[in-house]
Design a protein around this motif. Structure first.
Motif, short mmCIF file in Angstrom:
data_model
loop_
_atom_site.label_atom_id
_atom_site.label_comp_id
_atom_site.label_asym_id
_atom_site.label_seq_id
_atom_site.Cartn_x
_atom_site.Cartn_y
_atom_site.Cartn_z
N THR A 56 0.81 -1.22 0.00
CA THR A 56 0.00 0.00 0.00
C THR A 56 0.85 1.27 0.00
O THR A 56 0.36 2.34 -0.35
CB THR A 56 -0.90 0.05 1.26
OG1 THR A 56 -0.06 -0.01 2.42
CG2 THR A 56 -1.89 -1.09 1.27
N ARG A 57 2.11 1.17 0.43
CA ARG A 57 2.91 2.38 0.65
C ARG A 57 3.59 2.91 -0.61
O ARG A 57 4.01 4.06 -0.64
CB ARG A 57 3.99 2.10 1.71
CG ARG A 57 3.40 1.75 3.07
CD ARG A 57 4.46 1.12 3.95
NE ARG A 57 5.49 2.09 4.32
CZ ARG A 57 5.65 2.57 5.54
NH1 ARG A 57 4.85 2.19 6.51
NH2 ARG A 57 6.61 3.42 5.79
N HIS A 58 3.76 2.06 -1.61
CA HIS A 58 4.48 2.46 -2.82
C HIS A 58 3.75 1.93 -4.04
O HIS A 58 3.09 0.89 -3.95
CB HIS A 58 5.92 1.92 -2.80
CG HIS A 58 6.67 2.28 -1.55
ND1 HIS A 58 7.26 3.50 -1.35
CD2 HIS A 58 6.89 1.57 -0.41
CE1 HIS A 58 7.83 3.53 -0.15
NE2 HIS A 58 7.62 2.37 0.44
N GLU A 105 7.99 -3.63 1.75
CA GLU A 105 7.64 -2.23 1.50
C GLU A 105 7.92 -1.32 2.71
O GLU A 105 8.18 -0.13 2.54
CB GLU A 105 6.18 -2.10 1.10
CG GLU A 105 5.18 -2.46 2.18
CD GLU A 105 3.77 -1.93 1.87
OE1 GLU A 105 3.65 -0.98 1.08
OE2 GLU A 105 2.81 -2.48 2.43
N ASP A 106 7.86 -1.86 3.93
CA ASP A 106 8.08 -1.02 5.11
C ASP A 106 9.51 -0.52 5.22
O ASP A 106 9.79 0.41 5.97
CB ASP A 106 7.73 -1.81 6.38
CG ASP A 106 6.24 -2.07 6.50
OD1 ASP A 106 5.46 -1.36 5.82
OD2 ASP A 106 5.85 -2.99 7.25
#
Ligand SMILES: [Zn+2]
Ligand SMILES: [Zn+2]
Length: 347
Positions: free
Chosen positions: A77-79, A138-139
């Motif tokens: 969701t972050r990228h 992703e984190d």
């Protein structure tokens, strides 16, 4: 598995060579990054040469990585695909210990997973950024603002955050006198960042050979540490000293430069212990501290700070076949100020 081109060290004593390495299949929270540039950090050299302990070979190093998202797992969701992103010195941590929960993944109590030469959670050995692609959760992927020049961005992921974190923690800012020891990859970023934070910055370098650069980066003063008079002149002066030198320093001489409640922070890592005279700490209630990279949120804050203030590392871009020569030049401090590998030369 994805097989990608890379540069690896076959052993502690042989030159780096072109090879291929494996990247894991994308998990739901993984991102596949096509790497554009990878910085050369002094730590890479210490590591491949086995100077910081035994490492598994063949080994691909590199923990200053920028590129673009090419694929994303279903739960990411972050990228988004196409985003310009970066990866620094770690690619995972336990996420559950007190330090991780507080945003200090670099101080994970079970040890963070380093970008290279670390055992990943699936049991494989992590391989670094001197390669065309990398797969990262992703984190542990950072957004790299578009206003930072692409080829200069990579060194922010190690040299940038390593100096930003202690400057922020010890509150470099207006009214603070900050000294940066060493004018290499870390030191030149320390100067630029401390100046942007509003501090009055002094460079302490072995010679005056990089004085013009230091003043151009915004330092107010520049002294040679090879001149004993420097230590007389600057006694009791600084609120904060960031030591970026990875060779042993004369602790008494440098601690004596601290003003009341001043702190000397080491981010350079000499392999041998440094003797500290406690009486030197009694004077001016001085502190001696260490600092290691920065957490993920703080690394993002640093990248955004650099974009806002128009700060970027000074880089010399090289091709994949120039890495061994670049290592020799780093060892001789013959670089202004960071080598960056153009990863297109590996494709
Ligand atoms: Zn590094
Ligand atoms: Zn942890």
């Amino acid at each position: 598995m994805l097989t990608v081109n890379a540069i690896a060290a076959p052993s502690a004593t042989e030159p780096l060579v072109r090879t291929t390495i494996e990247r894991r299949d994308l998990g739901p929270r993984d991102i596949l990054i096509e790497i554009s540039y990878a910085g050369i950090c002094h730590s890479d050299i210490h590591t491949v040469r086995g100077e910081w302990g035994e490492v598994p070979y063949p080994l691909t190093v590199g923990h200053e990585i920028v590129g673009h998202v090419r694929e994303a797992g279903a739960a990411v969701t972050r990228h988004a695909i196409g985003d310009r992103v970066g990866v620094g010195c770690m690619v995972d941590s336990c996420r559950e210990c007190d330090n991780c929960k507080a945003g200090y993944e670099q101080y994970c109590l079970t040890g963070n997973v380093g970008t290279y030469a670390s055992v990943d959670r699936d049991g494989t050995v992590t391989q670094g950024g001197y390669s065309t692609h990398v797969v990262v959760d992703e984190d542990f992927v950072l957004r790299v603002p578009e206003s930072i020049p692409h080829q200069a961005a990579a060194p922010l992921l190690c040299a940038g955050i390593t100096t930003y974190s202690p400057l922020a923690h010890w509150k470099a800012g207006p009214g603070k006198r900050v000294a940066v020891v060493g004018m290499g990859g870390l030191g030149h970023m320390g100067v630029k960042l401390a100046v942007a934070m509003g501090a009055e910055v002094t460079v302490l370098s072995q010679t005056l050979s990089k004085k013009d650069d230091g003043l151009a980066f915004g330092a107010k003063h520049y002294y040679a540490t090879s001149d004993p008079a420097t230590f007389e002149t600057l006694r009791n002066t600084f609120d904060l000293i960031i030591n970026t030198v990875s060779a042993p320093i004369d602790m008494k001489a440098y601690l004596s430069l601290l003003a009341l409640d001043g702190t000397l922070v080491s981010v350079g890592a000499p392999p041998e212990p440094l003797p500290v005279g406690v009486f030197t700490l009694f004077s001016n209630r001085r502190s001696f501290a260490g600092s290691s990279i920065g957490g993920i949120a703080e690394t993002q804050e640093m990248l955004d700070f650099c974009a806002e203030h128009g700060i970027a590392p000074e880089v010399e871009v090289i091709g994949a076949d120039e890495v061994n020569e670049a290592y020799e030049r780093v060892m001789k401090s013959d670089v202004r100020y960071r080598f960056v590998i153009d990863v297109d030369s590996l494709r």
